[in-house]
Design a protein around this motif. Structure first.
Motif, PDB file in Angstrom:
ATOM      1  N   ARG A  25       0.829  -1.210   0.000  1.00  0.00           N
ATOM      2  CA  ARG A  25       0.000   0.000   0.000  1.00  0.00           C
ATOM      3  C   ARG A  25       0.861   1.258   0.000  1.00  0.00           C
ATOM      4  O   ARG A  25       0.562   2.231  -0.706  1.00  0.00           O
ATOM      5  CB  ARG A  25      -0.927   0.000   1.213  1.00  0.00           C
ATOM      6  CG  ARG A  25      -2.044  -1.027   1.130  1.00  0.00           C
ATOM      7  CD  ARG A  25      -3.077  -0.778   2.213  1.00  0.00           C
ATOM      8  NE  ARG A  25      -4.166  -1.746   2.177  1.00  0.00           N
ATOM      9  CZ  ARG A  25      -5.261  -1.658   2.910  1.00  0.00           C
ATOM     10  NH1 ARG A  25      -5.408  -0.651   3.763  1.00  0.00           N
ATOM     11  NH2 ARG A  25      -6.207  -2.570   2.815  1.00  0.00           N
ATOM     12  N   LEU A  26       1.913   1.249   0.792  1.00  0.00           N
ATOM     13  CA  LEU A  26       2.798   2.417   0.843  1.00  0.00           C
ATOM     14  C   LEU A  26       3.519   2.620  -0.490  1.00  0.00           C
ATOM     15  O   LEU A  26       3.691   3.756  -0.950  1.00  0.00           O
ATOM     16  CB  LEU A  26       3.811   2.244   1.972  1.00  0.00           C
ATOM     17  CG  LEU A  26       3.239   2.364   3.384  1.00  0.00           C
ATOM     18  CD1 LEU A  26       4.239   1.837   4.408  1.00  0.00           C
ATOM     19  CD2 LEU A  26       2.872   3.808   3.701  1.00  0.00           C
ATOM     20  N   ALA A  27       3.932   1.525  -1.111  1.00  0.00           N
ATOM     21  CA  ALA A  27       4.610   1.625  -2.408  1.00  0.00           C
ATOM     22  C   ALA A  27       3.671   2.189  -3.466  1.00  0.00           C
ATOM     23  O   ALA A  27       4.058   3.052  -4.269  1.00  0.00           O
ATOM     24  CB  ALA A  27       5.133   0.252  -2.824  1.00  0.00           C
ATOM     25  N   ALA A  28       2.424   1.711  -3.487  1.00  0.00           N
ATOM     26  CA  ALA A  28       1.459   2.192  -4.474  1.00  0.00           C
ATOM     27  C   ALA A  28       1.149   3.671  -4.260  1.00  0.00           C
ATOM     28  O   ALA A  28       1.055   4.446  -5.223  1.00  0.00           O
ATOM     29  CB  ALA A  28       0.172   1.366  -4.385  1.00  0.00           C
ATOM     30  N   ALA A  29       1.001   4.070  -2.999  1.00  0.00           N
ATOM     31  CA  ALA A  29       0.709   5.476  -2.712  1.00  0.00           C
ATOM     32  C   ALA A  29       1.888   6.364  -3.075  1.00  0.00           C
ATOM     33  O   ALA A  29       1.708   7.493  -3.573  1.00  0.00           O
ATOM     34  CB  ALA A  29       0.359   5.636  -1.232  1.00  0.00           C
ATOM     35  N   THR A  30       3.101   5.881  -2.843  1.00  0.00           N
ATOM     36  CA  THR A  30       4.296   6.661  -3.197  1.00  0.00           C
ATOM     37  C   THR A  30       4.423   6.793  -4.703  1.00  0.00           C
ATOM     38  O   THR A  30       4.778   7.859  -5.225  1.00  0.00           O
ATOM     39  CB  THR A  30       5.548   6.000  -2.612  1.00  0.00           C
ATOM     40  OG1 THR A  30       5.431   5.925  -1.181  1.00  0.00           O
ATOM     41  CG2 THR A  30       6.794   6.799  -2.954  1.00  0.00           C
ATOM     42  N   ARG A  31       4.125   5.714  -5.424  1.00  0.00           N
ATOM     43  CA  ARG A  31       4.152   5.788  -6.888  1.00  0.00           C
ATOM     44  C   ARG A  31       3.180   6.862  -7.393  1.00  0.00           C
ATOM     45  O   ARG A  31       3.537   7.683  -8.243  1.00  0.00           O
ATOM     46  CB  ARG A  31       3.784   4.429  -7.500  1.00  0.00           C
ATOM     47  CG  ARG A  31       3.772   4.440  -9.020  1.00  0.00           C
ATOM     48  CD  ARG A  31       3.116   3.189  -9.589  1.00  0.00           C
ATOM     49  NE  ARG A  31       3.880   1.998  -9.335  1.00  0.00           N
ATOM     50  CZ  ARG A  31       4.880   1.580 -10.115  1.00  0.00           C
ATOM     51  NH1 ARG A  31       5.241   2.289 -11.177  1.00  0.00           N
ATOM     52  NH2 ARG A  31       5.513   0.456  -9.832  1.00  0.00           N
TER      53      ARG A  31
END
Length: 204
Positions: A25-31
């Motif tokens: 989730r954090l990776a997707a939000a950062t992307r």
């Protein structure tokens, strides 16, 4: 348009893993946050449990060829997301081994987003009492918002789930802004500039 690399290290020990889910989730939000800033984004994720034996071997003096690409990814990354379960009020031994085998100075001024999971919200102190001092010591540029997820944070439709989503977006935005204002790290290849032989003979 700049191309950015985000490295994600998840220290979850089980499958399925709430630690891995939070990392994703954090990776997707950062992307999404970096794309809004005009960047092209690559995300490279690693589950540390898959490298447990290699980490141990590295710690006792037997570097692993399988582990080298993971360490190189962290070195090349514009930003790093790290997520650990909480054990005995701190990060896991697996997580600490990963940090311990990173190349010296590799995290200096590198934007880092910290996150953790645990069986109760009381474990959220792990972020500021264990993880933040660790990454501050390594001179990483740790973003202000750390993200902790307890079991109740995963329930859909609950206020706690909405809070986790808000914290995730806020932390990802902070990481994206820190990445955006920095140049991409330059990783030197030691084989491209070897020490002259006469210097080796002189002990220099």
């Amino acid at each position: 348009m700049k191309r950015r690399l985000i490295a994600v290290a998840s220290a979850g020990l089980r499958q399925p893993s709430s630690t891995l889910l939070l990392a994703e989730r954090l990776a997707a939000a950062t992307r999404r946050a970096l794309e809004r800033l005009g960047a092209e984004v690559d995300v490279e994720s690693v589950e540390l449990r898959d490298y447990g034996h290699h980490l141990v071997n590295n710690m006792i003096g037997y570097p692993s060829e399988e582990l080298r690409p993971v360490l190189d990814t962290v070195a090349r990354a514009d930003g790093l997301i790290v997520v650990t379960p909480t054990f005995s009020a701190s990060y896991t031994g697996l997580f600490k081994m990963f940090v311990d085998v990173l190349d010296e100075g590799v995290l200096e001024d590198k934007p880092v987003l910290m996150a953790a999971t645990g069986g109760t919200a009381r474990h959220s102190l792990v972020l500021d009492h264990a993880m933040r001092p660790l990454f501050s010591y390594l001179r990483a540029a740790v973003v202000t918002t750390g993200v902790f997820a307890a079991p109740e944070d995963w329930g859909s439709g609950h206020a706690s789930a909405a809070s986790l989503a808000d914290r995730t977006e806020r932390a990802a935005g902070e990481l994206a802004r820190e990445v955006d204002r920095r140049d991409t790290p330059v990783v030197e290849d030691p084989y491209m500039s070897p020490t002259p032989f006469e210097n080796l003979l002189a002990g220099g």
